[in-house]
Design an enzyme around this catalytic site. Structure first.
Site, mmCIF file in Angstrom:
data_model
loop_
_atom_site.group_PDB
_atom_site.id
_atom_site.type_symbol
_atom_site.label_atom_id
_atom_site.label_comp_id
_atom_site.label_asym_id
_atom_site.label_seq_id
_atom_site.Cartn_x
_atom_site.Cartn_y
_atom_site.Cartn_z
ATOM 1 N N ASP A 1 0.857 -1.180 0.000
ATOM 2 C CA ASP A 1 0.000 0.000 0.000
ATOM 3 C C ASP A 1 0.901 1.242 0.000
ATOM 4 O O ASP A 1 2.024 1.205 0.512
ATOM 5 C CB ASP A 1 -0.879 0.035 1.252
ATOM 6 C CG ASP A 1 -1.610 -1.268 1.504
ATOM 7 O OD1 ASP A 1 -2.105 -1.857 0.524
ATOM 8 O OD2 ASP A 1 -1.694 -1.686 2.674
ATOM 9 N N ASP B 1 -1.784 -2.427 -4.799
ATOM 10 C CA ASP B 1 -2.632 -2.881 -3.699
ATOM 11 C C ASP B 1 -3.439 -1.687 -3.198
ATOM 12 O O ASP B 1 -4.077 -1.009 -3.992
ATOM 13 C CB ASP B 1 -1.769 -3.512 -2.602
ATOM 14 C CG ASP B 1 -2.567 -4.356 -1.621
ATOM 15 O OD1 ASP B 1 -3.760 -4.580 -1.857
ATOM 16 O OD2 ASP B 1 -2.005 -4.785 -0.606
ATOM 17 N N ASP C 1 -4.500 1.967 3.642
ATOM 18 C CA ASP C 1 -5.209 0.894 4.333
ATOM 19 C C ASP C 1 -5.021 1.003 5.838
ATOM 20 O O ASP C 1 -3.911 1.311 6.320
ATOM 21 C CB ASP C 1 -4.733 -0.477 3.853
ATOM 22 C CG ASP C 1 -5.397 -0.892 2.538
ATOM 23 O OD1 ASP C 1 -6.148 -0.085 1.969
ATOM 24 O OD2 ASP C 1 -5.147 -2.016 2.081
ATOM 25 N N ARG D 1 -13.820 0.565 -2.609
ATOM 26 C CA ARG D 1 -13.201 0.743 -1.290
ATOM 27 C C ARG D 1 -12.891 2.205 -1.002
ATOM 28 O O ARG D 1 -11.746 2.600 -0.782
ATOM 29 C CB ARG D 1 -11.937 -0.108 -1.147
ATOM 30 C CG ARG D 1 -12.192 -1.596 -1.295
ATOM 31 C CD ARG D 1 -10.944 -2.408 -0.994
ATOM 32 N NE ARG D 1 -11.191 -3.842 -1.193
ATOM 33 C CZ ARG D 1 -10.294 -4.787 -0.985
ATOM 34 N NH1 ARG D 1 -9.079 -4.468 -0.571
ATOM 35 N NH2 ARG D 1 -10.593 -6.059 -1.198
#
Length: 447
Positions: free
Chosen positions: A228, A267, A271, A321
């Site tokens: 990430d 990715d 996060d 997301r």
């Protein structure tokens, strides 16, 4: 990134083209104006204001504001950044001023590194990997194992040693205004530490040279990458503010396909997992990315953590997301979602509430293109809740939860078990957000 030879030519020109590519992505060149949140204090010592989201709870978030001169650094290379960060267990307050764009894929001496460099000596090659785990011969019932998977993991570990930056507690990392500050190709890891501030930085082109094939992921299998741009794992009191996150210059449309699935090198953007808690994410620009923000890494994360506030962010060219939320208490307010396909990134949904997440979404603005349905803005697994109010779709107040539930067999719950109180800056109307946030979000707008 189909193979090391392909990525070599792309990566050698990455530092030179990333700024131009960010502009091409629709991010903008950066308008240098003072934001109301910036205040009169100098940028490097600013702390999160009282009641500004979950990260202001308890002891609040001050980062490295108490740093002495010996722990105040200005860095412009990867090696300098690593030295300034020091040990991940050192809790001495520090301020790290990032000047210009730092390329994570470089040696300590500044030499450019390619995927082929990371693979050297491991025995890994993409062609051998593809041959070894072709579903037609290897099957689809188990993860890859054996010589090539071991080699792939070793090459990936080599890359991680170079591009993962581990942040200690009581740290402020901030971009120097006017320098196009940021990190390209890297991952900032905030793990099991408290009190971190990350501001005014562009995070671009975080890419995994060695995605793993997982034939058991979904009905057709998937390629999964490992980095990430910013990752919170068991972190507390984190404030991420005025940053830009983008895949530029390598968009997903350029990814090849193997075994009938996209060879995904990206990715998450930001996060928040592993029971991270008390996080405020404000005035960031999320641009041209697929799986953008994960709050809670699995449905089995324990309750009581993952309290996150998201406000005054812009989400543009985001597939999904934004965020996907599990378990925690998440406040999403005064965000602007431009649900228009951009550089091949076609939005699927914005907010996913699952695993009993308790989401309050209020006074956000969605711009939907012609033909797009409000019912597609939300998603869930039937156990998550979204309490919505004051949300606008193309300027009209819309009950997004009702729209979703009318079209779904797994209804979102409409009541939550908490009431937000840390709401400094909450605007009662979302109507002006598309205009107001255009020049006050992302990196490069703070002075």
């Amino acid at each position: 990134m189909a193979a090391p030879t392909h990525r070599r030519s792309l990566r050698t020109r990455r530092t030179l083209v990333v700024s131009a590519a960010v502009v091409a992505a629709g991010v903008g060149a950066g308008v240098f104006v003072m934001n109301a949140n910036a205040g009169a204090a100098d940028l490097y010592h600013q702390t999160l204001a009282a009641k500004d989201g979950w990260a202001s709870s308890g002891t609040g978030t001050t980062g490295g504001a108490k740093a002495d001169a010996a722990h105040t650094f200005t860095v412009s290379t990867r090696a300098q950044l690593v030295k300034a960060l020091g040990s991940a267990t050192d809790t001495t307050p520090r301020i790290i001023k990032v000047k210009g764009m730092i390329d994570a894929n470089t040696t300590d001496a500044g030499k450019k590194l390619t995927c082929a460099d990371y693979a050297k000596g491991t025995g890994y090659s993409l062609s051998a990997y593809l041959k070894a785990y072709d579903p037609a011969t290897y099957g689809r019932s188990k993860l890859p194992s054996g010589t090539q998977e071991t080699a792939r993991a070793a090459a990936q570990k080599n890359q991680a040693k170079n591009i993962v930056f581990k942040v200690p507690a009581n740290t402020t990392i901030v971009g120097v205004p006017g320098t196009g500050a940021g990190i390209t190709g890297g991952m900032v890891q905030i793990q099991n530490v408290d009190n971190v501030i990350v501001r005014n930085l562009t995070f671009a082109a975080t890419e995994d040279c060695f995605p793993q094939w997982d034939p058991t992921d979904g009905d057709k299998g998937n390629w999964n990458s490992n980095y990430d741009s910013v990752t919170l794992r068991g972190a507390t009191h984190v404030w991420a503010d005025h940053n830009t996150f983008t895949d530029a210059p390598h968009f997903d449309t350029a990814n090849p396909t193997y075994y009938g699935r996209e060879y995904q090198i990206h990715d998450g953007a930001l996060d928040i997992t592993k029971s991270s808690d008390l996080v405020t994410v404000s005035r960031n620009l999320f641009n041209c990315h697929d799986k953008t923000m994960l709050i809670g890494g699995s449905d089995s994360e324990p309750a009581g953590k993952l309290r996150v506030s998201l406000h005054h962010n812009v989400w543009k060219g985001i597939v999904q997301r934004a965020p996907l939320a599990r378990v925690g208490q998440i406040h999403i307010y005064n965000n602007y979602y431009d649900v228009t396909t951009l550089n091949g990134y076609a939005p699927q949904y914005s907010i996913n509430s699952r695993a009993k997440a308790q989401v309050v979404a209020e006074n956000n603005y969605w711009k939907l293109p012609s033909g797009a349905k409000a019912a597609k803005v939300l998603s869930g697994d039937g156990t998550g809740a979204v309490k919505g109010s004051g949300n606008l779709v193309n300027g009209t107040v819309t009950d997004l939860v009702a729209a979703y539930n009318a079209a779904s067999s797994k209804d979102l719950k409409t009541t939550v078990n908490w009431t937000p109180t840390l709401t400094a800056g909450l605007e009662a109307s979302a109507k002006s957000l598309p205009t107001a946030l255009a020049t006050t979000t992302g990196a490069g707008v703070l002075k």
